[in-house]
Design an enzyme around this catalytic site. Sequence first.
Site, PDB file in Angstrom:
ATOM      1  N   ARG A 121      68.676  55.334  92.772  1.00  0.00           N
ATOM      2  CA  ARG A 121      68.318  54.381  91.603  1.00  0.00           C
ATOM      3  C   ARG A 121      68.481  53.130  91.961  1.00  0.00           C
ATOM      4  O   ARG A 121      67.522  52.351  91.670  1.00  0.00           O
ATOM      5  CB  ARG A 121      69.421  54.909  90.619  1.00  0.00           C
ATOM      6  N   THR A 122      69.516  52.670  92.513  1.00  0.00           N
ATOM      7  CA  THR A 122      69.741  51.172  92.894  1.00  0.00           C
ATOM      8  C   THR A 122      68.818  50.603  93.569  1.00  0.00           C
ATOM      9  O   THR A 122      68.413  49.546  93.365  1.00  0.00           O
ATOM     10  CB  THR A 122      71.460  51.062  93.313  1.00  0.00           C
TER      11      THR A 122
ATOM     12  N   LYS B 154      71.206  52.142 115.896  1.00  0.00           N
ATOM     13  CA  LYS B 154      71.521  52.228 117.028  1.00  0.00           C
ATOM     14  C   LYS B 154      72.742  51.089 117.359  1.00  0.00           C
ATOM     15  O   LYS B 154      73.222  50.769 118.574  1.00  0.00           O
ATOM     16  CB  LYS B 154      70.218  51.424 117.848  1.00  0.00           C
TER      17      LYS B 154
ATOM     18  N   ARG C  82      74.043  47.243 100.089  1.00  0.00           N
ATOM     19  CA  ARG C  82      75.123  48.160  99.723  1.00  0.00           C
ATOM     20  C   ARG C  82      75.491  48.753 101.030  1.00  0.00           C
ATOM     21  O   ARG C  82      74.893  48.710 102.067  1.00  0.00           O
ATOM     22  CB  ARG C  82      74.100  49.355  99.180  1.00  0.00           C
TER      23      ARG C  82
ATOM     24  N   HIS D 244      80.344  47.128  92.206  1.00  0.00           N
ATOM     25  CA  HIS D 244      79.085  47.522  92.008  1.00  0.00           C
ATOM     26  C   HIS D 244      78.654  46.745  90.587  1.00  0.00           C
ATOM     27  O   HIS D 244      78.373  47.170  89.531  1.00  0.00           O
ATOM     28  CB  HIS D 244      78.795  49.094  91.996  1.00  0.00           C
TER      29      HIS D 244
END
Length: 321
Positions: free
Chosen positions: A55-56, A83, A105, A135
């Site tokens: 969603r975000t 990596k 995020r 959030h």
Amino acid sequence: MKRHLLSAADLTRDDAELVLTTAAEMRALADRPIKKLPALRGRTVVNLFFEDSTRTRISFEAAAKRLSADVINFAAKGSSLSKGESLKDTALTLEAMGADAVVVRHGSSGAPHRLAHSGWVRSSVVNAGDGTHEHPTQALLDAFTMWTHLGESKPGGLEGRRVAIVGDVLHSRVARSNALLLRTLGAEVTLVAPPTLLPVGIESWPVETSYDLDAVIPKADAVMMLRVQRERMNGGFFPTPREYSRRYGLDARRMATLQDHTIVMHPGPMVRGMEITADVADSPRSVIVEQVTNGVAVRMAVLYLLLGGSEPAVGATEGEE
Ligand code: NCD
């Protein structure tokens, strides 16, 4: 507003209400045949996702595109992050590409803060979820959804409204950001969870707490259910899933004790049958799908206010291009 949005606590009441009223204009735009505004033309928004998200990430992408920004999506899987490239080197790369806003995020609490205050990037940083910390745009979209249903979409509309936030508060950045923002907007928050799923130091949060769901929800104007975040758990926080659902799940029997106007919310992803039953999730009281729609409008408002400056977003720029 400040240059970055890292915590719900960065927002004053005026800032938060400005986001809500701007989001209402953006939301109205979604019903027009042409949904796009030229407001952020020529600006670059980078979505930097070190942790999974549906969603975000999509919501920020849609928001930036509707404002005509160029969008670069950068997920940890499939990039040099897998990596072992550091946050610093990633940041320097983004800076070299001329990002105006970085939406990040990250699994570690504080990563967006580090990015914003390290001097590695000049862009605005928006926290799209950091570890178990915050959030803020989720809290804004939740507040927007409550404001349209319970607050007549007016400034001060959430004053004195009662919100119950239920479930795995310990691992929830959504709960923390909501508690802070709802307090700023004058609402009263009660967190309901088993003692094992309330964080240490909860006394310093601007909330009430309870272990008794049945006692709290008949008084609430909004009931927000949280997912049990098993991926962040390494021990037994409750005896069995069945026992958890029995004491802290929202089912039809409990839903029948709510007031007529009370709305049921969930930030997603839901685990149907665990914290919420399917019939509750799909009931007319549920505003869960609406939360997702509102997420785009709220993120448009946030990006616009952080990057676009003081011009009115809807109206003045329209027809100009
Ligand atoms: C939440 C998150 O990622 O913090 N979801 C979301 O952003 N809509 C909550 C969760 O994962 O349960």
